[in-house]
Design a protein around this motif. Structure first.
Motif, short mmCIF file in Angstrom:
data_model
loop_
_atom_site.label_atom_id
_atom_site.label_comp_id
_atom_site.label_asym_id
_atom_site.label_seq_id
_atom_site.Cartn_x
_atom_site.Cartn_y
_atom_site.Cartn_z
N GLU A 142 0.85 -1.19 0.00
CA GLU A 142 0.00 0.00 0.00
C GLU A 142 0.89 1.24 0.00
O GLU A 142 1.99 1.25 0.59
N PRO A 143 0.44 2.31 -0.66
CA PRO A 143 1.26 3.52 -0.73
C PRO A 143 1.35 4.25 0.61
O PRO A 143 0.46 4.13 1.46
N ILE A 144 2.42 4.99 0.77
CA ILE A 144 2.61 5.79 1.99
C ILE A 144 1.66 6.98 1.95
O ILE A 144 1.49 7.65 0.93
N SER A 145 1.02 7.25 3.07
CA SER A 145 -0.04 8.27 3.13
C SER A 145 0.50 9.69 3.32
O SER A 145 -0.16 10.66 3.00
N PRO A 171 6.66 4.05 10.81
CA PRO A 171 6.21 3.19 9.70
C PRO A 171 5.31 2.03 10.12
O PRO A 171 4.68 1.40 9.28
N LEU A 172 5.25 1.74 11.42
CA LEU A 172 4.39 0.66 11.91
C LEU A 172 2.98 1.14 12.23
O LEU A 172 2.11 0.35 12.57
N SER A 173 2.76 2.44 12.12
CA SER A 173 1.43 3.00 12.41
C SER A 173 0.46 2.67 11.28
O SER A 173 0.83 2.62 10.10
N TYR A 174 -0.80 2.49 11.63
CA TYR A 174 -1.83 2.24 10.61
C TYR A 174 -1.96 3.44 9.69
O TYR A 174 -2.14 3.30 8.47
N ASN A 175 -1.86 4.62 10.25
CA ASN A 175 -2.03 5.84 9.45
C ASN A 175 -0.86 6.11 8.50
O ASN A 175 -0.94 6.99 7.65
N TYR A 176 0.23 5.37 8.65
CA TYR A 176 1.40 5.56 7.80
C TYR A 176 1.09 5.23 6.35
O TYR A 176 1.73 5.75 5.42
N ASN A 216 -1.77 4.47 3.04
CA ASN A 216 -3.07 4.76 2.43
C ASN A 216 -3.69 3.42 2.05
O ASN A 216 -3.18 2.72 1.17
N HIS A 217 -4.80 3.06 2.67
CA HIS A 217 -5.30 1.68 2.61
C HIS A 217 -6.21 1.43 1.41
O HIS A 217 -7.39 1.09 1.55
N ILE A 218 -5.63 1.55 0.25
CA ILE A 218 -6.40 1.41 -0.99
C ILE A 218 -6.65 -0.05 -1.35
O ILE A 218 -7.50 -0.34 -2.20
#
Length: 579
Positions: free
Chosen positions: A243-246, A253-258, A260-262
């Motif tokens: 998944e791409p970086i948001s 980098p281990l955060s969910y928000n890190y 973009n959950h496409i």
């Protein structure tokens, strides 16, 4: 437009119901969410249970509640306190037995209270029979889950298949030596995702719904629906892509928000699955005439959320949850921002569908903590009197606040997974899950245990239902009950709606039907204002106070001049036009 020297944002004017009609049970009731572990403990073990809920159903009836939604009470190892289900067809021992649940249903039916359960379709527990059989090589159950080969790094060390992160932080993949593969878990490690590209899984979960409908439940709230499907890896060469970086949380980098959950959220197949479930719900309505209601939980954009309603060919959920009162504004927001957030759902929703309103739940800080105790009544006015279905989280009717839970007492995996004894509280959901405050006895009357599963919030001696019910004057719970009764008036069931931000602090809306006109006013700041309500078409002369908040010096029956209404600091009131 200028009004009393203040800028006034344009109104939203909506036809809510074209004409009076008989509403279905779910359209007019108040849904009350119970977190079973924290509501009422009947056996002294420090954990709420089904018998405890049964013993308090009269309380719900007196509040004006007609349906209660129970957070998961299914068999579970409780790593995520019931959202990791080991057996979808049984009751967790800590909460009681199937007989206890049937007793709860019988008592609720006697009181005409509908019971709605939590449906957790995205995942099961790694201690479920399904997962255990998968690890043994049982092909049927192996195919119930999402598996992928790992990849070797430059040092020959096996790593997860890609960069997907769990909602609760860290990799969403966990390796199992028994099968030599990684399984996907979008939530905690103990919650392996189910594979909805497998028809056997689809049918299994439909059978779960049928099982509980046969027991007598009136519907389901569907948990974490947005995560149900992952992208079809066959479209990407048989491998799940990164998944791409948001651009958020770049230092973690281990955060969910890190990311973009496409590829792991809001996939198109999800909506079709909801439509298939609705067919199961309707199967049972055809049998006995009772509508089974579906509420879907998805923190998504309005455009995506509306898809859960269905389309021209198929029906979906009756209630895709509307989280704007939780996610789109807070105690620092201006009245204009609040108006924008509230009207957004009404603007986007299909004209023949109902909105719904929820200001708190087991995953978010309580209203009194987010907005301040002074705005408890005002927020309850929004939830109960805006056009649509009302949902109240247990304790919001008395203005419960978030409890303090130390790092040592923290049990929520969302907080524990931070590995941070200083800032864990920013992620933990334990504070809004502390035990219900019934009275000023030991453990707030929740339990006779020496230690409860979470500590009771401080200040319960002064903030509890018994004190508020027995107070000589106004109280949050008395105001709530007044709003619940007012909600049954035709103007709030069928009436039109128009909203205005009179300035940066004061938000108001008008509901009117068949000659009755009401204005609901919430001042979100500790500043007094003078408001000219004749801005609303047809509103002039005198307005009578119907309900007022604890912060108001007014009393029921007081008269306010429509063109010169003094609104005091943090005051919330419901006014009715005197004809």
């Amino acid at each position: 437009m200028r009004l009393l020297g203040l800028w006034c944002l344009p109104a939203v004017f909506l036809l809510v119901h074209a004409s009076e009609r008989e509403l279905d049970w779910w359209e007019s009731t108040i849904f009350y969410q119970i977190y079973p572990r924290s509501f009422k403990d009947s056996d002294g073990d420090g954990i709420g249970d089904l018998k405890g809920i049964t013993s308090k159903l009269e309380y719900l009836k007196e509040l004006g509640v007609g349906a209660t939604w129970l957070s998961p009470m299914f068999k579970s190892p409780m790593y995520d306190f019931g959202y990791d289900i080991a057996d979808f067809y049984d009751v967790q021992e800590e909460y009681g037995t199937m007989a206890d649940f049937e007793e709860l249903l019988a008592k609720a039916k006697e009181l005409d209270i509908k019971i709605v359960l939590d449906f957790v379709p995205n995942h099961t527990s790694n201690e479920s029979m399904w997962f255990e059989e998968a690890l043994k090589g049982h092909q049927k159950y192996f195919d119930y889950f999402v598996w992928e080969d790992g990849v070797e790094d430059e040092n020959g060390v096996l790593q997860p298949p890609n960069n997907w992160n769990s909602v609760f932080r860290k990799s969403a993949w966990e390796y199992r030596e028994e099968v030599g593969k990684y399984y996907l878990h979008q939530f905690v490690i103990g919650q392996p995702d189910l594979n909805y590209r497998n028809p056997d899984v689809v049918e299994e979960m439909k059978n779960v719904l049928r099982f509980w409908f046969d027991k007598g439940v009136a519907g389901f709230r569907v948990d974490a629906i947005a995560h149900l499907f992952e992208v079809d890896k066959e479209k990407y060469g048989g491998k799940y892509p990164d998944e791409p970086i948001s651009g958020q949380d770049l230092d973690d980098p281990l955060s969910y928000n890190y990311l973009n959950h496409i590829y792991t959220k809001d996939q198109e197949e999800t909506f079709d699955m909801v439509y298939q479930w609705r067919e199961v719900f309707d199967e049972f309505k055809e049998k006995d005439g009772l509508t089974r209601v579906m509420m879907t939980e998805a923190y998504s954009s309005p455009q995506v959320t509306m898809k859960y309603f269905g389309d021209e060919q198929q029906n979906g959920a009756q209630m895709p949850f509307n989280f704007v009162l939780i996610s789109d504004f807070n105690g620092q927001s201006s009245a204009g921002e609040i108006k924008y957030a509230i009207d957004k759902f009404l603007t986007f929703k299909p004209i023949d569908k109902l909105a719904n309103w929820v200001a708190g739940n087991h995953d978010n800080s309580r209203v009194a903590s987010r907005f301040g105790p002074k705005l408890v009544d005002g927020m309850n006015m929004l939830v109960l009197l805006l056009p649509g279905v009302a949902v109240t989280y247990m304790g919001e009717e008395i203005g419960m606040v978030d409890g303090y839970v130390s790092w040592e007492d923290t049990v929520d995996p969302s907080g524990c997974n931070t590995d941070d004894p200083i800032n864990y509280w920013k992620s933990s959901r334990d504070p809004e899950r502390t035990p219900f405050q019934w009275n000023n006895d030991k453990n707030a009357g929740f339990s006779t245990a020496e230690k409860t599963w979470l500590p009771v919030a401080e200040g319960y001696e002064q903030l509890n239902t018994e004190i508020q019910l027995n107070s000589e004057g106004r109280s949050h719970i008395k105001i709530y009950k007044g709003l619940a009764k007012l909600r049954t008036e035709p103007a709030f069931r069928y009436g039109r709606y128009e909203s205005v931000a009179f300035n940066t602090d004061v938000f108001a809306f008008r509901r009117w039907y068949d000659g009755d006109v009401y204005i609901v006013v919430v001042n979100f700041r500790d500043e007094p204002h003078t408001i000219d309500f004749t801005y609303f078409e047809g509103v002039n002369g005198h307005l009578e106070v119907v309900v007022c908040s604890l912060e108001s010096s007014r009393r029921r029956g007081d008269v306010v001049e429509a063109n010169n209404a003094k609104i005091s600091e943090s005051e919330s009131i419901v006014l009715k036009l005197v004809q």
